[in-house]
Design a protein around this motif. Structure first.
Motif, PDB file in Angstrom:
ATOM      1  N   UNK A  89       0.800  -1.227   0.000  1.00 19.02           N
ATOM      2  CA  UNK A  89       0.000   0.000   0.000  1.00 19.02           C
ATOM      3  C   UNK A  89       0.833   1.277   0.000  1.00 19.02           C
ATOM      4  N   UNK A  90       2.106   1.187   0.336  1.00 13.52           N
ATOM      5  CA  UNK A  90       2.882   2.415   0.519  1.00 13.52           C
ATOM      6  C   UNK A  90       3.179   3.144  -0.782  1.00 13.52           C
ATOM      7  N   UNK A  91       3.179   2.451  -1.895  1.00  9.04           N
ATOM      8  CA  UNK A  91       3.554   3.059  -3.168  1.00  9.04           C
ATOM      9  C   UNK A  91       2.428   3.949  -3.701  1.00  9.04           C
ATOM     10  N   UNK A  92       2.726   5.223  -3.892  1.00  8.88           N
ATOM     11  CA  UNK A  92       1.754   6.161  -4.445  1.00  8.88           C
ATOM     12  C   UNK A  92       0.765   6.730  -3.451  1.00  8.88           C
ATOM     13  N   UNK A  93       0.778   6.221  -2.217  1.00  6.76           N
ATOM     14  CA  UNK A  93      -0.216   6.664  -1.240  1.00  6.76           C
ATOM     15  C   UNK A  93      -0.005   8.118  -0.844  1.00  6.76           C
ATOM     16  N   UNK A  94       1.247   8.536  -0.680  1.00  6.83           N
ATOM     17  CA  UNK A  94       1.522   9.909  -0.270  1.00  6.83           C
ATOM     18  C   UNK A  94       0.999  10.901  -1.309  1.00  6.83           C
ATOM     19  N   UNK A  95       1.262  10.632  -2.589  1.00  5.23           N
ATOM     20  CA  UNK A  95       0.778  11.533  -3.639  1.00  5.23           C
ATOM     21  C   UNK A  95      -0.748  11.586  -3.667  1.00  5.23           C
ATOM     22  N   UNK A  96      -1.377  10.440  -3.438  1.00  6.20           N
ATOM     23  CA  UNK A  96      -2.847  10.394  -3.433  1.00  6.20           C
ATOM     24  C   UNK A  96      -3.398  11.261  -2.306  1.00  6.20           C
ATOM     25  N   UNK A  97      -2.817  11.152  -1.131  1.00  2.83           N
ATOM     26  CA  UNK A  97      -3.313  11.910   0.009  1.00  2.83           C
ATOM     27  C   UNK A  97      -2.997  13.391  -0.140  1.00  2.83           C
ATOM     28  N   UNK A  98      -1.823  13.710  -0.644  1.00  9.27           N
ATOM     29  CA  UNK A  98      -1.496  15.119  -0.892  1.00  9.27           C
ATOM     30  C   UNK A  98      -2.485  15.729  -1.878  1.00  9.27           C
ATOM     31  N   UNK A  99      -2.840  14.978  -2.914  1.00  8.81           N
ATOM     32  CA  UNK A  99      -3.820  15.474  -3.884  1.00  8.81           C
ATOM     33  C   UNK A  99      -5.156  15.763  -3.237  1.00  8.81           C
ATOM     34  N   UNK A 100      -5.593  14.891  -2.341  1.00 11.09           N
ATOM     35  CA  UNK A 100      -6.860  15.121  -1.636  1.00 11.09           C
ATOM     36  C   UNK A 100      -6.786  16.375  -0.768  1.00 11.09           C
ATOM     37  N   UNK A 101      -5.662  16.549  -0.077  1.00 10.37           N
ATOM     38  CA  UNK A 101      -5.506  17.711   0.800  1.00 10.37           C
ATOM     39  C   UNK A 101      -5.466  19.010  -0.003  1.00 10.37           C
ATOM     40  N   UNK A 102      -4.883  18.962  -1.196  1.00 10.21           N
ATOM     41  CA  UNK A 102      -4.879  20.134  -2.073  1.00 10.21           C
ATOM     42  C   UNK A 102      -6.304  20.463  -2.502  1.00 10.21           C
ATOM     43  N   UNK A 103      -7.062  19.456  -2.913  1.00 12.75           N
ATOM     44  CA  UNK A 103      -8.437  19.676  -3.360  1.00 12.75           C
ATOM     45  C   UNK A 103      -9.304  20.270  -2.255  1.00 12.75           C
ATOM     46  N   UNK A 104      -9.034  19.891  -1.020  1.00 16.57           N
ATOM     47  CA  UNK A 104      -9.822  20.378   0.111  1.00 16.57           C
ATOM     48  C   UNK A 104      -9.306  21.705   0.654  1.00 16.57           C
ATOM     49  N   UNK A 105      -8.222  22.241   0.081  1.00 15.65           N
ATOM     50  CA  UNK A 105      -7.713  23.531   0.507  1.00 15.65           C
ATOM     51  C   UNK A 105      -6.932  23.508   1.793  1.00 15.65           C
ATOM     52  N   UNK A 106      -6.468  22.334   2.200  1.00 20.57           N
ATOM     53  CA  UNK A 106      -5.671  22.234   3.433  1.00 20.57           C
ATOM     54  C   UNK A 106      -4.225  22.635   3.160  1.00 20.57           C
ATOM     55  N   UNK A 107      -3.675  22.196   2.027  1.00 20.53           N
ATOM     56  CA  UNK A 107      -2.341  22.593   1.582  1.00 20.53           C
ATOM     57  C   UNK A 107      -2.449  23.047   0.126  1.00 20.53           C
ATOM     58  N   UNK A 108      -1.408  23.702  -0.371  1.00 23.23           N
ATOM     59  CA  UNK A 108      -1.377  24.059  -1.792  1.00 23.23           C
ATOM     60  C   UNK A 108      -0.161  23.423  -2.450  1.00 23.23           C
ATOM     61  N   UNK A 109      -0.278  23.167  -3.730  1.00 22.52           N
ATOM     62  CA  UNK A 109       0.775  22.523  -4.501  1.00 22.52           C
ATOM     63  C   UNK A 109       1.611  23.596  -5.195  1.00 22.52           C
ATOM     64  N   UNK A 110       2.878  23.721  -4.780  1.00 24.09           N
ATOM     65  CA  UNK A 110       3.791  24.687  -5.387  1.00 24.09           C
ATOM     66  C   UNK A 110       4.797  23.915  -6.231  1.00 24.09           C
ATOM     67  N   UNK A 111       4.741  24.093  -7.544  1.00 25.91           N
ATOM     68  CA  UNK A 111       5.646  23.390  -8.452  1.00 25.91           C
ATOM     69  C   UNK A 111       6.852  24.263  -8.770  1.00 25.91           C
ATOM     70  N   UNK A 112       8.039  23.682  -8.651  1.00 25.41           N
ATOM     71  CA  UNK A 112       9.271  24.410  -8.909  1.00 25.41           C
ATOM     72  C   UNK A 112      10.206  23.551  -9.743  1.00 25.41           C
ATOM     73  N   UNK A 113      11.171  24.196 -10.380  1.00 25.66           N
ATOM     74  CA  UNK A 113      12.177  23.482 -11.172  1.00 25.66           C
ATOM     75  C   UNK A 113      13.555  23.728 -10.566  1.00 25.66           C
ATOM     76  N   UNK A 114      14.266  22.638 -10.313  1.00 23.96           N
ATOM     77  CA  UNK A 114      15.618  22.723  -9.780  1.00 23.96           C
ATOM     78  C   UNK A 114      16.606  22.245 -10.832  1.00 23.96           C
ATOM     79  N   UNK A 115      17.773  22.883 -10.876  1.00 21.97           N
ATOM     80  CA  UNK A 115      18.829  22.527 -11.840  1.00 21.97           C
ATOM     81  C   UNK A 115      18.311  22.573 -13.275  1.00 21.97           C
TER      82      UNK A 115
END
Length: 225
Positions: A89-115
């Motif tokens: 169950x551990x594979x992909x679970x973090x991204x799934x939960x982060x996506x839910x939290x973003x949709x609910x407005x608990x956190x926001x997704x900030x995309x950045x580029x490094x190097x």
């Protein structure tokens, strides 16, 4: 169900509110969230330990989308051991939960580029209310007073198992003292230590999940120092 899953609470504790970055090894967080979903299902009476495996005993949805996805998967697949389910169950679970939290407005997704070519994502907090409630319950449990409710005891058990004391802002002796208190809470709730099928089906199910979580984290990070 509370509307906030245990796995979500673990994740919010593990991410810095300002930087939106994980403050602990991601392998231990991923293992911890997988175990948290299994603990959630055991508390809800949906899964139980039977003949070496975690088995679905009630496929009724709980109302938590991520938890219910796991429940449906477990119902469709052959039964597996607690150790196997934590790893599966551990594979992909973090991204799934982060996506839910973003949709609910608990956190926001900030995309950045490094190097110039590596895309990374940060998840700073937008609505701190959920995490504040989580930390309040843990603080009350750690400072004594009435015994914590079952869900808070389960959360404390998971926090101890994934070595999350630094995410609580604690290091050194303070972290060790809190670690001991978290383990006392886990033992008092019957979620660790001796596993007795005579007490209930829920507690040995959770104790076994916590035990294999500890083994997996030891394998990934080495023994606790």
């Amino acid at each position: 169900m509370t509307g906030v899953a245990l796995a979500e609470e673990l994740l919010l504790l593990a991410y810095d509110d300002e930087t939106g970055k994980a403050t602990m090894p991601r392998i231990s967080l991923d293992l911890g969230m997988a175990a948290a979903v299994l603990v959630e299902l055991a508390l809800a009476g949906r899964v139980a330990y039977d003949s070496g495996n975690l088995t679905v005993v009630d496929p009724t949805p709980t109302g938590e989308p991520t938890v219910d996805e796991v429940l449906a998967r477990m119902a469709d697949e052959q039964p597996h051991s607690p150790s196997s389910w934590v790893q599966r169950l551990r594979h992909g679970l973090r991204d799934r939960i982060l996506g839910d939290l973003v949709e609910r407005g608990v956190v926001r997704d900030v995309e950045e580029t490094e190097l110039d070519f590596i895309v990374v994502h940060r998840y700073p907090t937008v609505d701190p209310a959920v995490e504040e409630d989580t930390r309040r319950r843990l603080t009350e449990a750690l400072t004594g007073g009435p015994a914590p409710d079952e869900r808070t005891a389960a959360l404390a058990t998971l926090v101890a198992a994934v070595r999350m004391e630094p995410a609580l802002g604690l290091t050194g002796e303070d972290a060790r003292d809190v670690g001991k208190r978290l383990e006392e809470i886990a033992g008092g709730a019957g979620f660790s230590g001796e596993i007795s099928m005579e007490d209930s089906v829920v507690r040995p199910s959770i104790a076994l999940v916590v035990a294999v979580l500890g083994q997996a984290i030891n394998a990934a990070l080495g023994p606790r120092r």
